[in-house]
Design an enzyme around this catalytic site. Structure first.
Site, short mmCIF file in Angstrom:
data_model
loop_
_atom_site.label_atom_id
_atom_site.label_comp_id
_atom_site.label_asym_id
_atom_site.label_seq_id
_atom_site.Cartn_x
_atom_site.Cartn_y
_atom_site.Cartn_z
N ARG A 263 0.88 -1.19 -0.08
CA ARG A 263 0.01 -0.14 0.13
C ARG A 263 0.91 1.15 -0.15
O ARG A 263 1.62 1.54 1.00
CB ARG A 263 -0.90 0.07 1.27
N HIS B 44 -2.64 11.23 0.64
CA HIS B 44 -2.35 10.96 2.10
C HIS B 44 -1.49 12.25 2.48
O HIS B 44 -0.39 12.29 2.89
CB HIS B 44 -1.23 9.58 1.95
N GLU C 260 -7.48 8.66 5.76
CA GLU C 260 -7.76 9.28 7.21
C GLU C 260 -8.36 10.73 7.01
O GLU C 260 -7.71 11.79 7.36
CB GLU C 260 -6.66 9.11 8.08
N ASN D 187 -8.21 1.71 9.54
CA ASN D 187 -6.75 2.12 10.21
C ASN D 187 -6.98 1.99 11.69
O ASN D 187 -8.01 2.81 12.19
CB ASN D 187 -6.36 3.43 9.74
N TYR E 75 -5.22 2.14 15.75
CA TYR E 75 -3.91 1.99 16.58
C TYR E 75 -4.46 1.76 18.02
O TYR E 75 -3.69 1.33 18.78
CB TYR E 75 -3.19 3.26 16.53
N GLU F 121 -4.21 -0.10 7.98
CA GLU F 121 -2.98 0.22 8.96
C GLU F 121 -3.34 -0.21 10.22
O GLU F 121 -4.26 -0.27 10.89
CB GLU F 121 -2.70 1.82 9.07
O1 IFM Z 1 2.19 7.32 10.05
C1 IFM Z 1 0.66 7.71 10.07
C2 IFM Z 1 -0.01 7.27 8.76
O2 IFM Z 1 0.58 8.44 8.02
C3 IFM Z 1 -1.51 7.59 8.92
N1 IFM Z 1 -1.95 6.83 9.92
C4 IFM Z 1 -1.22 6.79 11.26
C5 IFM Z 1 0.08 6.58 11.47
C6 IFM Z 1 0.68 6.37 12.67
O3 IFM Z 1 0.82 7.73 13.14
#
Ligand code: IFM
Length: 443
Positions: free
Chosen positions: A83, A126, A171, A297, A299, A353
């Site tokens: 990606r 992006h 995002e 995505n 985290y 992600e």
């Molecule tokens: O590095 C970033 C990415 O560009 C977009 N999503 C979150 C990642 C970590 O912060």
């Protein structure tokens, strides 16, 4: 001994149909800034005190020059997909035409991926908006959405059938909220009157581009990548639950509901008129153009409590946390996927992600990032749980292929499964990269 990644033997994630990949983004890795137009992140980096280590994207991982060895690296990991994002200011001139040099750069990369049987997942935006478009108002200017549509049109014609999947945006929450509402990302604008307006124009850009992609590239899987930080109440009180729900609508549902339900969350009516987006007749129909996939995505999660003045207030994340301060809470990922699947009629999902910032040390050529391996293991399990609960998840991308420019954190935070020595530009696969490779090859 390298720690391992594993999944239950009967897991759908161990079939060959499940796609494993690695992800990057143009500004974070490419460098090669002389060969493109300036973008909003160049300007932001040049503004004092915006990027914590005072760094910029002029060289980054020098992928602009080292792309061949990086593709060999990707191949060596045995992944099914890569990606990447396209730098808009590299491929489109100020007058809106294709820049053949920039286009050729990506064509060679896409051809190299094809030759190695690696699926190309291309993101069109992006965050590296050409600076001259920001000078005309950026995402606060509705016209930018049409400029994005035109860019999507030209580039998807130029790429022909080389792309397996297109994501319009990565995002939009970050571009609009971080960039135009609290100003911690480029272009650094601050104001509640800006965030929702920028978000609306980004979503409009997505919808307009979806129609173009459906026409020019009907065989690729076309969609969008959204980030989710699920919102949890600090306590079981009704007031805290309401605060968390409001935050969820503001940060998460705001970006997905228009796409799949054709409307904003009902909190829209509670926002002061001057904070609301400028919605024109027909916009919501454009924004809710069908997608072939949704990129998720993930985290971390966030915890909220009620507040007398604001709708919500976020409390500090509890431990355990990664090096960037984000709580490790994988249960939020399975809960999120199950909830989204219940709430919306969704196309197949890719986890586009997921990964962890760890304060890696390279010792005698080895990076023992056990904490990152554990993070991946917990999140792979969470995805497997969601699949067992009926969510249609087709693939997973580790963020990131290699350490890179982590936006306002500069080069201080390392998310890669490959270590980058920024002085020598030598790449070394971390133990997490070796574990990911083994998981993929053992399928
Ligand atoms: O590095 C970033 C990415 O560009 C977009 N999503 C979150 C990642 C970590 O912060």
């Amino acid at each position: 001994m390298t720690a391992k990644l594993s999944l239950p033997l009967n897991s759908a994630m161990l079939t060959k149909d499940f796609i494993y990949g690695v992800a990057t983004a143009s500004f974070q890795i490419e460098g090669g800034a002389d060969n493109r137009l300036p973008c909003i992140w160049d300007t932001f980096c040049n503004t004092p005190n915006k990027v914590i280590d005072g760094s910029n994207g002029l060289i980054a991982c020098d992928h602009f020059n080292l792309w061949q060895q990086d593709i060999a690296l990707i191949e060596s990991l045995g992944v099914d997909a890569y990606r990447l994002s396209i730098s808009w200011p590299r491929v489109i001139t100020k007058s809106g035409e294709l820049n053949p040099e920039g286009v050729n750069y990506y064509l060679t990369i896409l051809d190299a991926l094809k030759a190695k049987n690696i699926k190309a997942f291309v993101t069109l935006y992006h965050w590296d908006l050409p600076q001259h478009l920001e000078d005309e108002g950026g995402w606060l200017n509705r016209e930018t959405a049409y400029k994005f549509r035109d860019y999507a049109d030209l580039i998807s014609q130029a790429f022909g059938d080389r792309v397996y999947s297109y994501a319009t945006l990565n995002e939009p929450f970050c571009s609009s909220f971080l960039g135009y509402e609290i100003g911690v990302h480029a272009p650094g604008k601050v104001g509640k009157e800006f965030g929702r307006k920028a978000a609306h124009h980004l979503l409009l850009a997505h919808g307009l581009a979806m129609a173009v992609l459906a026409k020019n590239s009907p065989r690729s899987k076309n969609g969008i990548v959204l980030n989710f930080t699920p919102c949890y109440p600090e306590s079981d009180t009704e007031a805290d639950k309401k605060a968390a729900e409001f935050a969820d609508d503001y940060f998460n549902q705001w970006y997905i509901k228009p796409i799949y339900d054709g409307e904003y969350p009902s909190i829209l009516a509670q926002l002061p008129t001057e904070h609301q987006p400028d919605i024109k007749d027909g916009d919501m129909a454009l924004i809710s153009h069908p997608t072939d996939f949704l990129g998720v995505n993930f985290y971390t999660r966030a915890i909220y409590r009620t507040d007398e003045k604001e709708h919500f207030v976020q409390i500090d994340p509890p431990a355990p946390r990664t090096d960037i301060g984000w709580e490790i809470y994988p249960k939020a990922l399975s809960e999120l996927l199950v909830l989204l699947n219940e709430k919306y009629t969704l196309p197949p999902i890719y986890i586009t992600e997921n990964g962890a910032a760890i304060d890696d040390k390279i010792v005698e050529g080895v990076i023992k990032d056990t904490d990152r391996i554990e993070y991946y293991q917990l999140h792979l399990n969470a995805i497997n749980d969601a699949i067992e609960h009926g969510v249609d998840i087709k693939g997973y991308f580790a963020w990131s292929l290699m350490d890179n420019f982590e936006w306002a954190e500069g080069y201080l935070k390392r998310f890669g499964i490959v270590y980058v020595d920024y002085d020598s530009q030598v790449r070394t696969i971390k133990n997490s990269g070796l574990a990911y490779k083994a998981l993929i090859s053992n399928r």
